[in-house]
Design a protein around this motif. Sequence first.
Motif: not given
Length: 279
Positions: A1-3, A44-45
């Motif tokens: 996950m990228i925050t 999101t992606s």
Amino acid sequence: MITITSALRFAQREVDAVDARALLQHVLKTTRAHLAAHPERVLTSSEQQQFCAGIARRKNGEPVAYIVGEREFFGLGFIVSPAVLIPRPETELLVEQALMRIPEHRRVHVLDLGTGSGAIAITLAKHRPRAQITAIDASKDALKIAAANAQRLLGNQASTVELLQSDWYDSVPDARYDLILANPPYIADDDPHLAQGDLRFEPRQALAAGPHGLSALAHIVQNAAPHLAPGGWLILEHGYDQRAACAEFLQIAGFVNVATHRDLAGIARVSVGQDAREN
């Protein structure tokens, strides 16, 4: 996950932290305060892809304003593209000097030479709605941007700004203006800065003006008189080392009350002169 936190941490290894935050704000359509308040918000992606693409463009030197398509000027958000010069804070001094000479409650006519994004003309219209402003530019693409900004920022009052294509005074209406102002190109053609930083991406015709950067300034001053009403003002932005040359141009052309004003950095940035004829 990228925050938000991890995205900014990654980006700041590639570009300036301020630029990284601005690009992420643009992608997430949010504010800097929101980024700080929600550091664990997951991208999101699609958002990740947009952010990485923006970071890559900025790393390649492209101005943030062109990537996000907007730049703030005098508290207003202006659409920008590579067709127009990016509005800069020092140009706000030009607007301030114009506002000092435009009455709030009287209809006056103003000519903005080389309007670009329309930042100067539209800002004046916003603060002096009784003024009738003619804004010209030689570039059709620039005028399209200016028209979009006028509609966006002035709405029903957009008609107070008339946009015309003209190479300086060539196609300017046969009228007398109470005030003429310009932020013309004033960089020398061979200045190495033109090949560096953000300037590489901005329209060269809006930046460079002859071997000493003075050709546009000289032309504007020397041809202003037929377009000025008696007692009208000419207001010019210029380079840090062009104060003396601009003052000489104005004095030779017969202007009175010639003066130069400094920007917040203490740089001589704007010169003014008044038509010598009585009102």
